[in-house]
Design a protein around this motif. Structure first.
Motif, PDB file in Angstrom:
ATOM      1  N   GLY A  48       0.814  -1.206   0.000  1.00 19.47           N
ATOM      2  CA  GLY A  48       0.000   0.000   0.000  1.00 19.47           C
ATOM      3  C   GLY A  48       0.853   1.264   0.000  1.00 19.47           C
ATOM      4  O   GLY A  48       2.015   1.245   0.418  1.00 19.47           O
ATOM      5  N   GLY A  49       0.279   2.341  -0.485  1.00 17.38           N
ATOM      6  CA  GLY A  49       0.907   3.659  -0.384  1.00 17.38           C
ATOM      7  C   GLY A  49       2.199   3.853  -1.151  1.00 17.38           C
ATOM      8  O   GLY A  49       3.054   4.640  -0.765  1.00 17.38           O
ATOM      9  N   VAL A  50       2.362   3.129  -2.257  1.00 13.07           N
ATOM     10  CA  VAL A  50       3.607   3.242  -3.041  1.00 13.07           C
ATOM     11  C   VAL A  50       3.440   4.152  -4.257  1.00 13.07           C
ATOM     12  O   VAL A  50       4.301   4.194  -5.118  1.00 13.07           O
ATOM     13  CB  VAL A  50       4.104   1.852  -3.507  1.00 13.07           C
ATOM     14  CG1 VAL A  50       4.505   0.993  -2.324  1.00 13.07           C
ATOM     15  CG2 VAL A  50       3.048   1.156  -4.355  1.00 13.07           C
TER      16      VAL A  50
ATOM     17  N   THR B 258      -1.351   7.770  -7.646  1.00 10.98           N
ATOM     18  CA  THR B 258      -0.651   8.970  -8.123  1.00 10.98           C
ATOM     19  C   THR B 258      -0.069   8.720  -9.511  1.00 10.98           C
ATOM     20  O   THR B 258      -0.147   9.569 -10.397  1.00 10.98           O
ATOM     21  CB  THR B 258       0.477   9.334  -7.130  1.00 10.98           C
ATOM     22  OG1 THR B 258      -0.094   9.489  -5.830  1.00 10.98           O
ATOM     23  CG2 THR B 258       1.193  10.595  -7.541  1.00 10.98           C
TER      24      THR B 258
ATOM     25  N   PRO C  42      -4.389  -2.247  -3.174  1.00 12.22           N
ATOM     26  CA  PRO C  42      -3.132  -2.788  -2.637  1.00 12.22           C
ATOM     27  C   PRO C  42      -3.280  -4.228  -2.151  1.00 12.22           C
ATOM     28  O   PRO C  42      -3.148  -4.513  -0.964  1.00 12.22           O
ATOM     29  CB  PRO C  42      -2.813  -1.842  -1.470  1.00 12.22           C
ATOM     30  CG  PRO C  42      -4.136  -1.299  -1.052  1.00 12.22           C
ATOM     31  CD  PRO C  42      -5.007  -1.264  -2.267  1.00 12.22           C
TER      32      PRO C  42
ATOM     33  N   MET D 250       8.779   8.205  -5.214  1.00 11.68           N
ATOM     34  CA  MET D 250       9.104   8.855  -3.922  1.00 11.68           C
ATOM     35  C   MET D 250      10.577   8.701  -3.576  1.00 11.68           C
ATOM     36  O   MET D 250      10.936   8.465  -2.419  1.00 11.68           O
ATOM     37  CB  MET D 250       8.212   8.294  -2.811  1.00 11.68           C
ATOM     38  CG  MET D 250       6.759   8.676  -2.986  1.00 11.68           C
ATOM     39  SD  MET D 250       5.758   8.188  -1.600  1.00 11.68           S
ATOM     40  CE  MET D 250       4.714   6.979  -2.384  1.00 11.68           C
TER      41      MET D 250
ATOM     42  N   VAL E 224      10.682   8.794 -10.269  1.00  9.34           N
ATOM     43  CA  VAL E 224       9.929   9.932  -9.752  1.00  9.34           C
ATOM     44  C   VAL E 224      10.399  10.220  -8.330  1.00  9.34           C
ATOM     45  O   VAL E 224      10.380   9.328  -7.477  1.00  9.34           O
ATOM     46  CB  VAL E 224       8.409   9.654  -9.779  1.00  9.34           C
ATOM     47  CG1 VAL E 224       7.645  10.860  -9.234  1.00  9.34           C
ATOM     48  CG2 VAL E 224       7.948   9.320 -11.201  1.00  9.34           C
ATOM     49  N   GLU E 225      10.842  11.439  -8.112  1.00 13.25           N
ATOM     50  CA  GLU E 225      11.339  11.807  -6.790  1.00 13.25           C
ATOM     51  C   GLU E 225      10.223  12.377  -5.918  1.00 13.25           C
ATOM     52  O   GLU E 225       9.117  12.632  -6.399  1.00 13.25           O
ATOM     53  CB  GLU E 225      12.469  12.836  -6.948  1.00 13.25           C
ATOM     54  CG  GLU E 225      13.695  12.225  -7.600  1.00 13.25           C
ATOM     55  CD  GLU E 225      14.770  13.262  -7.872  1.00 13.25           C
ATOM     56  OE1 GLU E 225      15.303  13.834  -6.914  1.00 13.25           O
ATOM     57  OE2 GLU E 225      15.057  13.495  -9.060  1.00 13.25           O
ATOM     58  N   VAL E 226      10.555  12.564  -4.650  1.00 15.72           N
ATOM     59  CA  VAL E 226       9.584  13.140  -3.717  1.00 15.72           C
ATOM     60  C   VAL E 226       9.212  14.554  -4.183  1.00 15.72           C
ATOM     61  O   VAL E 226      10.069  15.326  -4.570  1.00 15.72           O
ATOM     62  CB  VAL E 226      10.189  13.205  -2.292  1.00 15.72           C
ATOM     63  CG1 VAL E 226       9.252  13.942  -1.354  1.00 15.72           C
ATOM     64  CG2 VAL E 226      10.492  11.820  -1.773  1.00 15.72           C
TER      65      VAL E 226
HETATM   66  N1  LIG Z   1       6.534  11.421  -5.637  1.00 20.32           N
HETATM   67  C1  LIG Z   1       5.827  11.685  -4.528  1.00 20.32           C
HETATM   68  N2  LIG Z   1       6.254  12.625  -3.657  1.00 20.32           N
HETATM   69  C2  LIG Z   1       5.548  12.896  -2.534  1.00 20.32           C
HETATM   70  N3  LIG Z   1       4.402  12.305  -2.191  1.00 20.32           N
HETATM   71  C3  LIG Z   1       3.923  11.359  -3.032  1.00 20.32           C
HETATM   72  C4  LIG Z   1       4.589  11.000  -4.230  1.00 20.32           C
HETATM   73  N4  LIG Z   1       3.870  10.048  -4.851  1.00 20.32           N
HETATM   74  C5  LIG Z   1       2.796   9.809  -4.065  1.00 20.32           C
HETATM   75  N5  LIG Z   1       2.820  10.582  -2.976  1.00 20.32           N
HETATM   76  C6  LIG Z   1       1.854  10.605  -1.854  1.00 20.32           C
HETATM   77  O1  LIG Z   1       1.931   9.342  -1.187  1.00 20.32           O
HETATM   78  C7  LIG Z   1       0.646   8.947  -0.719  1.00 20.32           C
HETATM   79  C8  LIG Z   1       0.304   7.569  -1.295  1.00 20.32           C
HETATM   80  O2  LIG Z   1       0.163   7.698  -2.704  1.00 20.32           O
HETATM   81  P1  LIG Z   1      -0.960   6.890  -3.511  1.00 20.32           P
HETATM   82  O3  LIG Z   1      -2.287   7.095  -2.886  1.00 20.32           O
HETATM   83  O4  LIG Z   1      -0.784   7.256  -4.929  1.00 20.32           O
HETATM   84  O5  LIG Z   1      -0.458   5.411  -3.245  1.00 20.32           O
HETATM   85  P2  LIG Z   1      -1.217   4.042  -3.561  1.00 20.32           P
HETATM   86  O6  LIG Z   1      -0.161   3.040  -3.837  1.00 20.32           O
HETATM   87  O7  LIG Z   1      -2.250   4.258  -4.600  1.00 20.32           O
HETATM   88  O8  LIG Z   1      -1.922   3.762  -2.162  1.00 20.32           O
HETATM   89  P3  LIG Z   1      -2.986   2.572  -1.879  1.00 20.32           P
HETATM   90  O9  LIG Z   1      -2.175   1.339  -1.754  1.00 20.32           O
HETATM   91  O10 LIG Z   1      -3.661   2.990  -0.608  1.00 20.32           O
HETATM   92  O11 LIG Z   1      -3.922   2.525  -3.053  1.00 20.32           O
HETATM   93  C9  LIG Z   1      -0.311  10.024  -1.166  1.00 20.32           C
HETATM   94  O12 LIG Z   1      -0.512  10.911  -0.098  1.00 20.32           O
HETATM   95  C10 LIG Z   1       0.414  10.725  -2.309  1.00 20.32           C
HETATM   96  O13 LIG Z   1       0.028  12.073  -2.455  1.00 20.32           O
END
Ligand SMILES: Nc1ncnc2c1ncn2[C@@H]1O[C@H](COP(=O)(O)OP(=O)(O)OP(=O)(O)O)[C@@H](O)[C@H]1O
Ligand SMILES: [Mg+2]
Length: 263
Positions: free
Chosen positions: A14-16, A20, A129, A185, A214-216
């Motif tokens: 999750g959250g990767v 985005t 996820p 990130m 892709v960077e932060v």
């Molecule tokens: N390159 C980045 N720099 C900073 N923050 C980022 C970056 N990419 C994503 N994020 C942030 O990280 C968090 C998780 O991103 P995202 O929701 O796209 O992940 P996900 O893999 O779809 O999560 P999930 O598994 O819950 O579906 C979000 O708050 C998003 O804004």
């Protein structure tokens, strides 16, 4: 180019940055003049929200396509961005993991639903996820799988599981599916990140790992609230530039892969 070239964006972790990446790739393709359909396959409906729609359990959605044989054309909605359409999700998709596997050939439902009558350049599938029935449907429907990953220690475990899922899908229903890992990130000042990126490069090479990363970028945390892709929100921010580069690399990859198939 193949019409309806389908890209699944998945990682059981999750959250990767799956969602985005889905929104930003869609935004980058549209900027290049391409027509894109984004499909939300997560009951959390983050993609739906990020493209400016409020998830509505009363509205016809991807849940009806997967569970009630609804024609996908009836579920497509417009977004604020021209040439970018959306198949929304809602909380009703939550039961899919339980109800799909009891049906015969359940893993090909999405592939059949996406059929050739759609008329897009790219179809982007944002997965939940988990490596369950819904993600399996996405991988079965996909020409390409993109696996967003962070350069963190625990991400390596998730990647291992993704690789076995790829093997499973290739043997069962989708022998020609290719995959690309996308580093997200990334923090270049972080030594562990630099080391893990090198390891990923050694292990997967340029046919497995996208060379653009892709960077932060904190701006990426704002654009979902506005409901449009990053490049339509702040055109010159770092992640907008980097996602454009990823999209260009992908298009080159797709063209090369197609040439190989024709040869
Ligand atoms: N390159 C980045 N720099 C900073 N923050 C980022 C970056 N990419 C994503 N994020 C942030 O990280 C968090 C998780 O991103 P995202 O929701 O796209 O992940 P996900 O893999 O779809 O999560 P999930 O598994 O819950 O579906 C979000 O708050 C998003 O804004
Ligand atoms: Mg998500």
């Amino acid at each position: 180019m193949v019409r309806n070239y389908t890209i699944a964006i998945a990682n059981e972790k999750g959250g990767v940055a799956k969602t985005t990446t889905a929104v930003s790739m869609a935004g980058a393709f549209v900027e290049m003049g391409l027509q894109v359909l984004a499909v939300d396959l997560d009951p959390q409906s983050n993609l739906t929200l990020a493209l400016g729609h409020k998830p509505d359990p009363e509205q016809v959605s991807i849940a009806n396509v997967l569970l009630n044989s609804e024609n996908i054309s009836n579920t497509i909605v417009k977004t604020q961005i021209e040439n970018l359409d959306l198949v929304p999700s809602n909380s009703k998709l939550g039961v899919a993991e339980r109800f799909l596997p009891v049906r015969q050939n359940y893993d090909t439902i999405l592939r059949n639903a996406l059929g050739s009558f759609l008329n897009y350049d790219y179809i982007i599938l944002d997965c939940p996820p988990a490596l369950g029935a819904v993600t399996l449907n996405a991988l079965t429907a996909a020409n390409m799988l993109i696996i967003p990953t962070q350069t963190e220690y625990f991400s390596a475990y998730a990647l291992k599981n993704m690789m076995s899922a790829i093997r499973q899908v290739r043997t069962q229903n989708n022998p020609s599916m290719v995959y690309r890992i996308l580093v997200t990130m990334y923090d270049r000042r972080n030594r562990a990140h630099r080391t893990l990126l090198e390891q990923l490069n050694t292990t997967f090479g340029k046919d497995g790992l996208l060379q653009n990363i892709v960077e932060v970028d904190t701006k990426l945390r704002e654009s979902p609230i506005i409901g449009i892709p990053i490049m339509h929100y702040v055109s010159k921010t770092r992640s907008a530039i980097q996602y454009r580069a990823v999209a260009e690399e992908l298009i080159e990859n797709v063209a090369e892969l197609e040439q190989k198939t024709l040869a």
